[in-house]
Design a protein around this motif. Sequence first.
Motif, mmCIF file in Angstrom:
data_model
loop_
_atom_site.group_PDB
_atom_site.id
_atom_site.type_symbol
_atom_site.label_atom_id
_atom_site.label_comp_id
_atom_site.label_asym_id
_atom_site.label_seq_id
_atom_site.Cartn_x
_atom_site.Cartn_y
_atom_site.Cartn_z
ATOM 1 N N SER A 8 1.157 -1.758 -0.284
ATOM 2 C CA SER A 8 -0.234 -0.041 0.131
ATOM 3 C C SER A 8 1.093 0.811 0.240
ATOM 4 N N VAL A 9 0.304 1.983 -0.958
ATOM 5 C CA VAL A 9 1.486 3.379 -1.298
ATOM 6 C C VAL A 9 0.892 4.145 0.013
ATOM 7 N N SER A 10 2.311 4.547 0.465
ATOM 8 C CA SER A 10 1.498 4.998 2.716
ATOM 9 C C SER A 10 2.919 5.594 2.620
ATOM 10 N N GLY A 11 3.166 6.303 3.951
ATOM 11 C CA GLY A 11 4.348 6.861 3.829
ATOM 12 C C GLY A 11 5.519 6.609 4.329
ATOM 13 N N VAL A 48 15.477 24.707 -1.852
ATOM 14 C CA VAL A 48 15.582 23.813 -3.251
ATOM 15 C C VAL A 48 15.631 22.755 -3.198
ATOM 16 N N ALA A 49 16.106 21.872 -2.233
ATOM 17 C CA ALA A 49 15.959 20.209 -2.073
ATOM 18 C C ALA A 49 14.876 20.230 -1.220
ATOM 19 N N ALA A 50 14.226 20.360 -0.840
ATOM 20 C CA ALA A 50 12.774 20.420 -0.033
ATOM 21 C C ALA A 50 11.789 20.672 -1.037
ATOM 22 N N ALA A 51 11.522 21.991 -1.781
ATOM 23 C CA ALA A 51 10.874 21.404 -2.938
ATOM 24 C C ALA A 51 10.699 21.391 -4.190
ATOM 25 N N ALA A 52 12.286 20.331 -3.874
ATOM 26 C CA ALA A 52 12.137 19.266 -4.977
ATOM 27 C C ALA A 52 11.507 18.180 -4.212
ATOM 28 N N GLY A 53 11.580 17.571 -3.190
ATOM 29 C CA GLY A 53 10.943 16.785 -2.856
ATOM 30 C C GLY A 53 9.898 17.281 -2.542
ATOM 31 N N ILE A 54 8.847 17.896 -2.813
ATOM 32 C CA ILE A 54 7.607 18.413 -2.507
ATOM 33 C C ILE A 54 6.427 18.097 -3.677
ATOM 34 N N ALA A 55 7.445 17.756 -4.539
ATOM 35 C CA ALA A 55 7.035 18.308 -6.411
ATOM 36 C C ALA A 55 7.438 16.433 -6.077
ATOM 37 N N ALA A 56 8.030 16.379 -5.869
ATOM 38 C CA ALA A 56 8.300 15.038 -6.519
ATOM 39 C C ALA A 56 7.270 13.642 -5.586
ATOM 40 N N ALA A 57 6.532 14.050 -4.177
ATOM 41 C CA ALA A 57 5.892 13.306 -3.557
ATOM 42 C C ALA A 57 4.075 13.812 -4.177
ATOM 43 N N SER A 60 0.009 10.671 3.960
ATOM 44 C CA SER A 60 1.497 10.635 3.649
ATOM 45 C C SER A 60 1.772 12.062 3.418
ATOM 46 N N THR A 61 1.250 12.411 2.240
ATOM 47 C CA THR A 61 1.655 13.020 1.520
ATOM 48 C C THR A 61 2.221 14.544 2.187
ATOM 49 N N LEU A 62 0.512 15.232 2.587
ATOM 50 C CA LEU A 62 0.319 15.710 3.787
ATOM 51 C C LEU A 62 1.461 16.070 5.269
ATOM 52 N N MET A 63 1.756 15.112 5.138
ATOM 53 C CA MET A 63 2.465 15.292 6.351
ATOM 54 C C MET A 63 3.749 15.640 5.641
ATOM 55 N N ILE A 64 4.744 15.066 4.394
ATOM 56 C CA ILE A 64 6.162 15.329 4.139
ATOM 57 C C ILE A 64 6.253 17.000 3.756
#
Length: 672
Positions: free
Chosen positions: A258-261, A294-303, A319-323
């Motif tokens: 299950s796609v999750s955290g 910048v890396a955090a913004a890329a992490g948001i886009a990936a999530a 999980s996406t919301l938590m990220i």
Amino acid sequence: MTGLADSVRAALEERRGFVLLPFAAIAGLVVAASVPQEPAVSLLAIGWVVLALALAAARSVAAVRTTVILAAAWFGFSLLPLHGALLGTQMLVRPAYGTYQARVDEILSETLSEKRVIVSAITPVGEARALPIRRARLVVRAGPDLSPGDVIEGPFRFAPVPGPIYPGGFDTQFHAYFDGIGSYGSTTRSPAIVRAGSEATPEHVIDAVRRGISARIDASLGQPAAGIARAIINGDQSAVTDGARETMATAGIAHVLSVSGLHLTIVAGGVFAVLRLLLSGWEGLATRVPVKRVAAAAGIAAAVLYFAISGGNVAAFRSTLMILLVFGAVLVGRRALTMRNVAIAGIVVIATDPASVFRPSFQLSFAAVVALVGAYESLRSERLRDASLAAHAWAYGKGIVVSSLVAGAATLLFSVYHFQQTSPLGVLGNLLSLPLVGFVMMPAALLAVLAMPFGLEGPALAAMGWSIERMLDVARLVSGWSAHLSASPLLTPLALVIGVGALAWFAFLRSWWRLLGPLLAAPLVVLLAVDRPPDVLVADTTQAMAVRGPTGLELADGKAQSFALDVWRETYAEPIATAAAVSCDSVACIGESSAGFSYAIVADPAGFAEECGRDLVVTRIRAPGWCTAGVVIDADDLASHGVHWLRWNAATETFEMRPAVGSLERPWRIRP
């Protein structure tokens, strides 16, 4: 060690009362779902007025805190009527057959032989009956390839949404209503596409991407690896084989499907870490650009992208919301992993999808996150940047063990209630398999998806398939060791209330007193929430009936194979394979249960005169009003209240009876 009063005082001073708000909202939701009638709008308005006046009149911090907690509970109590008015639908009461047109909204799953889809804008063609429902879930057998937005036409069969298959089981009507689904149905012949949907719509684009990914996976991997890879990347578990699913569940690693955290953290965290490392090594750029942000913004886009292609289940959304909250905290320079962020994510999920609170996925994921963040608060230590490779490996292994123990303990009660399933060696299964998942499987999945537009995904998918096969080898080994350690206790809904209360206590406090709630929950569940198996089960939509006999539950009526019987066997851990000793003639079947009661299954009205004196009478026709001796369950009872659960009390010679459907005065219930 500080006292309990000091710990509570410290938590209040740190304003940790905020973390109790989602728990208060959950309590309000539980009460709202339990009352026999839909709350009136006037009652909800009066409640809000009273709370507003109480807040205005509050003269102390304690009064304000109490009022805010009560407001959160009333907010939860108000959510179901509000969401019902916005998203609910009238439920189909009578089956409908005929030719219809409908718009495909979503494709839930797809195999070679059939597709499961959600349709809306259901329009009758010719003499077909108009339906009052907003949407329906259909099984489309064969036919053309479908995409979201397509308008299809064909002969459809619509049926009422079934109720729970046993009392306390998953309530299909409740969840279908809040999803706007008023009927389940199927096609009797392949439908035709009347009008294709626009390829520019977001849902069409996402569906095309998901289909393309699935096709590439199926072309590169065989089963069972292909089904698991599709579940991990696309969130589509329809191709996961039963054997693989059962083995992983027994080994305690079914959460990988299950796609999750876990998945989102590896993908988004991996993008964040790699990009930060690359940018930091670029001299000149690192001094002018905020690399971490910048890396955090890329992490948001990936999530967000991963969430889009994964199908968007509740666990993935939470999980996406938590990220987003974690990386958002990085962007603004705040601490990321806090219980406050967990509370914010919980409030958002509850407000946007209150019905999800009653689904296992929300309960399991919310419990795991609360426990893991709480453990992080209590056990975190400074990382040693210059530590040796062995020290890092030890820390990683210790982290897996601690995380598995914490998450397993937090979700154990909810897993037992919903699935009657425990994974006694789950910690070992996770310890052996998660390195494969974290270091090979998920990085290979990410690389494969990135390489697919260029047709270069082969090596990455091969690596992913290899890691899946090795994970299954581990799962088979651990499940073999677990074969004689499994348990299937039955719990009442009170167990969930106790579990949520323990989680709230754990989340609120920060000292070691937080463990008191979980420690007290175990004996409370044993004393107050352990259930007993039934002596009789009567299905509503089939002839199935099971009665307690010398070998356990035995089949007194109906076919040996049906969906209801399969669920009963799994839920109550009884084979229900032996035929009960019944004596039948043309009007009725009679029998004696080993529990000490007599019963009759009446098929013809002529049988009531002779059999109504028995302890239990079950009939699929309407029983006469004078047939009142013992317990009588007839066609009206089954149509109104669904599956019936009964247990015989030998001391009083009476039955305890639980229908699967209680009050019919709620909008998601179907009046016969």
